[in-house]
Scaffold this motif. Structure first.
Motif, short mmCIF file in Angstrom:
data_model
loop_
_atom_site.label_atom_id
_atom_site.label_comp_id
_atom_site.label_asym_id
_atom_site.label_seq_id
_atom_site.Cartn_x
_atom_site.Cartn_y
_atom_site.Cartn_z
N GLN A 104 34.52 57.15 35.86
CA GLN A 104 34.53 56.86 37.28
C GLN A 104 34.17 55.39 37.54
O GLN A 104 34.76 54.75 38.42
N LEU A 105 33.20 54.87 36.77
CA LEU A 105 32.81 53.46 36.93
C LEU A 105 33.97 52.53 36.61
O LEU A 105 34.24 51.58 37.35
N VAL A 106 34.65 52.79 35.50
CA VAL A 106 35.77 51.93 35.11
C VAL A 106 36.89 52.03 36.13
O VAL A 106 37.48 51.00 36.51
N ALA A 107 37.18 53.22 36.62
CA ALA A 107 38.23 53.38 37.63
C ALA A 107 37.87 52.62 38.91
O ALA A 107 38.71 51.91 39.49
N LEU A 108 36.63 52.74 39.35
CA LEU A 108 36.15 52.01 40.53
C LEU A 108 36.29 50.51 40.31
O LEU A 108 36.79 49.78 41.17
N ALA A 109 35.87 50.04 39.15
CA ALA A 109 35.90 48.61 38.86
C ALA A 109 37.33 48.09 38.77
O ALA A 109 37.64 47.00 39.25
N ARG A 110 38.21 48.86 38.14
CA ARG A 110 39.62 48.43 38.04
C ARG A 110 40.22 48.27 39.43
O ARG A 110 40.92 47.29 39.71
N GLN A 111 39.96 49.21 40.32
CA GLN A 111 40.46 49.10 41.70
C GLN A 111 39.86 47.88 42.39
O GLN A 111 40.54 47.14 43.08
N TYR A 112 38.56 47.68 42.20
CA TYR A 112 37.87 46.56 42.83
C TYR A 112 38.46 45.23 42.35
O TYR A 112 38.77 44.36 43.16
N PHE A 113 38.60 45.08 41.04
CA PHE A 113 39.09 43.81 40.50
C PHE A 113 40.55 43.57 40.86
O PHE A 113 40.94 42.42 41.09
N LEU A 114 41.35 44.59 40.91
CA LEU A 114 42.75 44.43 41.32
C LEU A 114 42.81 43.86 42.73
O LEU A 114 43.51 42.88 43.00
N LYS A 115 42.02 44.43 43.62
CA LYS A 115 41.96 43.96 45.01
C LYS A 115 41.35 42.55 45.06
O LYS A 115 41.87 41.66 45.74
N HIS A 116 40.26 42.32 44.34
CA HIS A 116 39.58 41.02 44.33
C HIS A 116 40.50 39.93 43.80
O HIS A 116 40.61 38.86 44.39
N ASP A 117 41.17 40.19 42.69
CA ASP A 117 42.05 39.18 42.09
C ASP A 117 43.24 38.87 42.99
O ASP A 117 43.66 37.72 43.10
N ARG A 118 43.79 39.89 43.63
CA ARG A 118 44.91 39.65 44.56
C ARG A 118 44.46 38.81 45.75
O ARG A 118 45.18 37.92 46.19
N MET A 119 43.29 39.10 46.27
CA MET A 119 42.78 38.34 47.42
C MET A 119 42.50 36.90 47.04
O MET A 119 42.65 35.99 47.85
N ALA A 120 42.08 36.67 45.80
CA ALA A 120 41.77 35.32 45.35
C ALA A 120 43.03 34.59 44.88
O ALA A 120 42.96 33.40 44.55
N GLY A 121 44.15 35.31 44.80
CA GLY A 121 45.38 34.69 44.33
C GLY A 121 45.40 34.45 42.84
O GLY A 121 46.12 33.60 42.33
#
Length: 126
Positions: A104-121
């Motif tokens: 669950q932690l890895v799934a949460l983090a993968r979603q978070y980083f996908l969103k974070h990286d897209r927002m940061a370009g």
């Protein structure tokens, strides 16, 4: 093996550090030191030793998500900002969560980083 992303679940007694990429997950646990003394400030000293060990385990990781109780996050953030300024730029976020499983932690983090990286370009490394 040092991986690009990591998620850290922590409270005041232990930390579960999961480094990951698209195919691999590497886990490390850090436990708090317990010094039972009557000396004033020994609890703060123990907490600082614990947080220092967590920071050492995070050394070299590019993007870190810190999760756990809001109190532990606040104390860890304060410690990092005051004593480990070089790590501040690697910590991309703090999220309050209960006691999720490693998956669950890895799934949460993968979603978070996908969103974070897209927002940061920034393209997400694979």
């Amino acid at each position: 093996m040092s991986l690009f992303h990591a998620v850290v679940w922590l409270d005041h007694h232990s930390a579960n550090i999961l480094q990951f990429d698209a195919e691999h997950v590497q886990a490390e646990k850090v436990k708090a030191h317990t010094h039972h003394t009557k000396q004033h400030g020994s609890a703060v000293r123990s907490e600082h030793e614990f947080f220092a060990d967590v920071c050492a385990a995070l050394n070299g990781i590019q993007e870190i998500l810190v999760v756990g109780s809001s109190t532990a996050q606040k104390d860890f953030k304060h410690y990092v900002e005051k004593h480990r300024a070089a790590l501040v730029s690697s910590i991309v976020g703090y999220e309050s969560v209960d006691h999720p499983s490693d998956k669950q932690l890895v799934a949460l983090a993968r979603q978070y980083f996908l969103k974070h990286d897209r927002m940061a370009g920034v393209p997400t490394p694979t």
